[in-house]
Design a protein around this motif. Structure first.
Motif, PDB file in Angstrom:
ATOM      1  N   LEU A   2       0.841  -1.202   0.000  1.00 33.35           N
ATOM      2  CA  LEU A   2       0.000   0.000   0.000  1.00 33.35           C
ATOM      3  C   LEU A   2       0.868   1.241   0.000  1.00 33.35           C
ATOM      4  O   LEU A   2       1.946   1.268   0.594  1.00 33.35           O
ATOM      5  CB  LEU A   2      -0.884   0.020   1.254  1.00 33.35           C
ATOM      6  CG  LEU A   2      -1.983  -1.040   1.367  1.00 33.35           C
ATOM      7  CD1 LEU A   2      -2.659  -0.933   2.728  1.00 33.35           C
ATOM      8  CD2 LEU A   2      -3.010  -0.868   0.263  1.00 33.35           C
ATOM      9  N   HIS A  43      -2.375   5.136   2.985  1.00 30.25           N
ATOM     10  CA  HIS A  43      -3.096   3.886   3.234  1.00 30.25           C
ATOM     11  C   HIS A  43      -2.257   2.883   4.022  1.00 30.25           C
ATOM     12  O   HIS A  43      -2.798   2.108   4.815  1.00 30.25           O
ATOM     13  CB  HIS A  43      -3.547   3.272   1.911  1.00 30.25           C
ATOM     14  CG  HIS A  43      -4.609   4.076   1.229  1.00 30.25           C
ATOM     15  ND1 HIS A  43      -5.151   3.709  -0.001  1.00 30.25           N
ATOM     16  CD2 HIS A  43      -5.237   5.225   1.581  1.00 30.25           C
ATOM     17  CE1 HIS A  43      -6.064   4.604  -0.359  1.00 30.25           C
ATOM     18  NE2 HIS A  43      -6.120   5.533   0.582  1.00 30.25           N
ATOM     19  N   ARG A  61      -1.789  -4.081  -1.923  1.00 31.91           N
ATOM     20  CA  ARG A  61      -2.835  -3.447  -2.735  1.00 31.91           C
ATOM     21  C   ARG A  61      -3.890  -4.433  -3.212  1.00 31.91           C
ATOM     22  O   ARG A  61      -5.079  -4.171  -3.152  1.00 31.91           O
ATOM     23  CB  ARG A  61      -2.187  -2.774  -3.951  1.00 31.91           C
ATOM     24  CG  ARG A  61      -1.335  -1.574  -3.593  1.00 31.91           C
ATOM     25  CD  ARG A  61      -0.714  -0.971  -4.831  1.00 31.91           C
ATOM     26  NE  ARG A  61       0.147   0.163  -4.505  1.00 31.91           N
ATOM     27  CZ  ARG A  61       0.853   0.842  -5.393  1.00 31.91           C
ATOM     28  NH1 ARG A  61       0.798   0.480  -6.667  1.00 31.91           N
ATOM     29  NH2 ARG A  61       1.607   1.848  -5.021  1.00 31.91           N
TER      30      ARG A  61
END
Length: 211
Positions: free
Chosen positions: A156, A160, A205
């Protein structure tokens, strides 16, 4: 010219001060890890450490300065065992997270005093509230940093990564609080497996494959 520090039986004055500080920290851990935090007073710590009040004030201004120092010593141990596990374990992020979380949980349970101070008293003791909040943020950043090392381009991106780190850190802390307090009937392995799975999935992600 500065005056050399006197040594006694080959031990410098600074080393003796450091040793006395460690005695006080160990006594603080012993008391805080077995009693309600308000009972961890200067007058209780000194005899437990085998030292006089004079030596207490050599290292700490008062009880509220001792308690965060006890917590910080534990946190240093937690950081050390976690980073060592990551560095010495080969495998994917789930495997490495499992090793780090296992080492962390073992530290808390092998010495019940450590578990109580780190998870329970740190949340209950007034002098520790601010430090506990800071530490959660520090470990969240540590998770974010190591997630980048483990996942590479799949990690990430900010902010985030920090959000995920704080969610993981705070969630694990609450989980361990309930477990150590006897409020949660799950096994050590259950906690480690779920926490490692969450780490591997929540810090990348596209968590299509986490194991």
């Amino acid at each position: 010219m500065s005056v050399p520090k006197r040594s006694y039986r080959g031990i410098s004055a600074q080393q003796r001060r450091d040793d006395r500080r460690q005695q006080l920290l160990e006594a603080g851990l012993d008391l805080l890890g077995s009693q309600e935090w308000r009972q961890t007073t200067m007058t209780a710590v000194c005899p437990r450490a085998g030292l006089t009040e004079r030596y207490f004030y050599e290292s700490f201004s008062d009880r509220d300065a001792l308690l965060p120092a006890v917590l910080d010593r534990i946190v240093s141990q937690i950081r050390d065992v976690g980073l060592h596990a990551l560095a010495t374990t080969d495998g994917d992020p789930y495997t490495k997270a499992t090793a780090a979380i296992s080492a962390f949980v073992d530290l808390l349970t092998n010495d019940p005093r450590i578990g109580r101070v780190a998870m329970l008293e740190s949340a209950a003791a007034d002098p520790l509230h601010a430090r506990r909040h800071e530490l959660l943020r520090e470990f969240a950043q540590l998770i974010a940093t190591h997630a980048h090392a483990l996942h590479g381009a799949d990690a990430l991106s900010p902010p985030h990564d920090q959000i995920a780190g704080l969610l993981l850190t705070s969630g694990l802390a609450e989980l361990l609080m309930a477990w150590l307090a006897g409020e949660l009937s799950v096994s050590r392995q259950d906690i480690i497996e779920v926490a490692a799975t969450q780490f591997a999935a929540a810090t990348r992600r596209n968590p299509t494959s986490i194991r």
